[in-house]
Scaffold this active site. Structure first.
Site, PDB file in Angstrom:
ATOM      1  N   PHE A 205       5.291   3.286  38.974  1.00  0.00           N
ATOM      2  CA  PHE A 205       6.532   2.796  39.068  1.00  0.00           C
ATOM      3  C   PHE A 205       7.676   3.694  39.966  1.00  0.00           C
ATOM      4  CE2 PHE A 205       7.150   6.748  36.374  1.00  0.00           C
ATOM      5  CZ  PHE A 205       7.946   7.361  36.752  1.00  0.00           C
TER       6      PHE A 205
ATOM      7  N   LYS B  88      -2.013  -4.802  40.931  1.00  0.00           N
ATOM      8  CA  LYS B  88      -1.325  -4.583  39.713  1.00  0.00           C
ATOM      9  C   LYS B  88      -0.264  -3.362  39.664  1.00  0.00           C
ATOM     10  CE  LYS B  88      -1.305  -2.445  36.212  1.00  0.00           C
ATOM     11  NZ  LYS B  88      -0.078  -1.671  35.681  1.00  0.00           N
TER      12      LYS B  88
ATOM     13  N   GLU C 117       4.438  -2.153  35.287  1.00  0.00           N
ATOM     14  CA  GLU C 117       5.261  -3.270  34.771  1.00  0.00           C
ATOM     15  C   GLU C 117       6.619  -2.870  34.389  1.00  0.00           C
ATOM     16  OE1 GLU C 117       2.758  -0.554  31.671  1.00  0.00           O
ATOM     17  OE2 GLU C 117       2.599  -1.372  33.543  1.00  0.00           O
TER      18      GLU C 117
ATOM     19  N   SER D  39      -0.850   9.073  37.270  1.00  0.00           N
ATOM     20  CA  SER D  39      -0.961  10.436  36.620  1.00  0.00           C
ATOM     21  C   SER D  39      -2.286  10.952  36.718  1.00  0.00           C
ATOM     22  CB  SER D  39      -0.316  10.372  35.186  1.00  0.00           C
ATOM     23  OG  SER D  39      -1.238   9.480  34.416  1.00  0.00           O
TER      24      SER D  39
ATOM     25  N   CYS E 255       5.486  12.380  43.564  1.00  0.00           N
ATOM     26  CA  CYS E 255       4.377  13.181  43.503  1.00  0.00           C
ATOM     27  C   CYS E 255       4.535  14.259  44.546  1.00  0.00           C
ATOM     28  CB  CYS E 255       3.083  12.552  43.623  1.00  0.00           C
ATOM     29  SG  CYS E 255       2.803  11.771  45.206  1.00  0.00           S
TER      30      CYS E 255
ATOM     31  N   GLU F 232       3.244  18.661  35.272  1.00  0.00           N
ATOM     32  CA  GLU F 232       4.336  17.966  36.301  1.00  0.00           C
ATOM     33  C   GLU F 232       5.177  17.286  35.171  1.00  0.00           C
ATOM     34  OE1 GLU F 232       3.720  14.760  39.558  1.00  0.00           O
ATOM     35  OE2 GLU F 232       2.500  14.310  37.803  1.00  0.00           O
TER      36      GLU F 232
END
Length: 503
Positions: free
Chosen positions: A152, A176, A179, A229, A284, A386
């Site tokens: 995202f 993909k 969402e 992740s 990240c 994180e």
């Protein structure tokens, strides 16, 4: 109250309505309002997208690389022309400021520009006369249907790190996206079609775990790229490998910035502000740990940072003066606050507390002020985990060796940086630090597009990094050809293999 639209998949060059009956909510993080419903694909819907890409692959693979490059040149121009619209899509669904959104799109665009050079990048090697009359040469050929699973936090940049490279190499692609903010990916697919990409070469399928599991299991998909992740990335890598696929999974991080006593403190302060709080820390490569060497260095870092963090301009993307927007969801907001609570409970000193920020006129938005911790120790969760939010932890160490050891002992090895005027210290750090991307007086050392991006340790699963030269290697397979033609055979039949030196 905004009208709630229903999104779609993009398959075979067309918008395709979801048929699974399952939908997810797309929310504006600045207001908390649901702005769209996104279909969550069933197994059969994902398989339809794969079938479409599979059917489109042979013809696209046969297109000369120079002609594939022309499509990407046109795509590049269309992105530049559509920049304002793309940035608005990113900001309304992710929450980041417009300048931040445009900057992330520009970094993705650099990879498109690199992919435009694919005729040069696909050149093989040749050894003429490896033996008498025998030539050996290598080719790089496309894999087939490649898939990308994107996060995202960069709804434009990370997809642009994947599908342009894969398509330039002659593959078809199923994307993909997250969402949580899927609209940007749909728009990029439309622009690719407008650029001249044949229908079916790029498909976008919306979904959740069911969609991912289908991509992993389908034998028509030989390669998967993932950014997200560590927990999910580890599973995708293991499951993909078990299904015989090549996988690159770029995962979590805890990026340290080492501040040496001789560092330019003005430069350090600016670097930490941008690297820790830009994009609300949801990246990240965000710096979430500042390792200050020496008590005086740490005191100076805190003295300079504290007022800057308190004065951080937080606001919605519609505020042109905003330096930081909201986080992506209410769940993210609560998770980040939970980490701050845990840090206080563990004994860290919370110098700046952003938990109670209320944005006037946006009370239902997912806003959080910048948080700054001092005297953080390595066993605290705010150090080990994180957080993926605007939280910076300052760790005090006595010397350089201890600072280096902290970076090297952490489970993540994505990016790191050292700020110093000492060339010897910088050179030693670059040589010895256990991280995939290193900055010297550069806080976020994301490589330019003609190098490759990727971490070490628990930050990467797979052998090849993303984009750049590794991207070409990942999206192609090498074939070696050994050739001899009849005109080169002059001594009759041979009944044993001879080495090159015997000819």
């Amino acid at each position: 109250m905004r009208a709630v639209k229903t999104l779609h998949h993009f398959i075979g060059g067309h918008a395709v309505a979801g048929t699974s009956g399952r939908f997810g909510d797309v929310t504006d993080p600045a207001t908390g309002e649901i702005t769209a419903k996104v279909p969550l694909a069933s197994k059969s819907e994902v398989e339809a997208a794969i079938a479409n890409a599979h059917a489109a692959f042979p013809a696209w693979a046969a297109v000369p690389a120079a002609k594939r490059a022309q499509v990407l040149f046109h795509f590049r121009d269309l992105i530049i022309k559509d920049m304002d619209n793309l940035a608005r899509l990113v900001s309304t669904e992710h929450g980041k400021t417009i300048p931040d959104a445009k900057g992330s799109i520009a970094r993705g665009l650099e990879v498109v520009e690199y992919a435009c050079g694919i005729p040069q990048l696909l050149k093989g090697e040749i050894t003429e006369q490896a033996a008498t009359g025998v030539d050996v040469y290598s080719l790089r050929q496309p894999l087939g249907v490649c898939a990308g699973i994107t996060p995202f936090n960069f709804p434009a940049m990370v997809p642009l790190w994947m599908f342009p490279m894969a398509i330039a190499c002659g593959n078809s692609f199923v994307l993909k996206p997250s969402e949580k903010d899927p609209s940007t990916s749909l728009r990029l697919a439309e622009l690719m079609l407008e650029a001249g990409l044949p229908e079916g070469v790029l498909n976008v399928v919306m979904g959740d775990k069911d969609a991912v599991d289908t991509l992993i299991a389908d034998p028509r998909v030989p390669a998967l790229s993932f950014v997200g992740s560590t927990g999910i990335g580890r599973q995708i890598y293991a499951n993909g490998a078990a299904h015989g696929k090549r996988v690159q999974a770029l995962c979590g991080a805890k990026n340290h910035l080492v501040v040496m006593p001789d560092a330019d403190m003005d430069q350090v302060t600016d670097a930490l502000m941008g690297a820790a709080y830009g994009s609300a820390g949801e990246r990240c490569m965000a710096v979430s740990v500042a390792v200050a060497v020496g008590e005086e260095t740490a005191d100076e870092v805190i003295r300079r940072l504290a007022p800057r963090v308190r004065d951080l301009k937080v606001g919605p993307y519609t505020d042109a003066e905003a330096e930081m927007g909201p986080v992506i969801t209410k769940e993210s907001l609560e998770r980040i606050k939970g980490y701050v609570d845990a840090g206080v409970k563990a004994g860290a000193k919370l110098v700046v507390d952003g938990r109670d920020l209320v944005m006037q006129g946006h009370e239902n938005g997912f806003f959080l002020g910048g948080c700054l911790f001092d005297r953080v120790t390595p066993e605290m969760s705010i150090y080990t985990d994180e957080i993926f939010g605007p939280v910076l932890a300052v760790v005090r160490v006595a010397d350089y060796e201890t600072a280096l050891g902290l970076v090297n002992d952490h489970q993540y090895g994505n990016g790191t940086a050292i700020f110093t005027r000492d060339g010897d210290a910088a050179r030693n750090f670059v040589a010895r630090v256990q991280a995939g991307m290193v900055g010297v007086n550069v806080p976020i050392p994301v490589p330019v597009a003609y190098h490759s991006f990727g971490g070490w340790k628990q930050s990467l699963f797979g052998d090849l990094h993303i984009y750049g030269p590794d991207g070409v290697k990942f999206y192609t397979k090498q074939k070696a050809v050994t050739a001899r033609w009849p005109s080169g055979i002059r001594s009759g039949a041979q009944f044993h293999f001879k080495s090159g030196a015997e000819h």
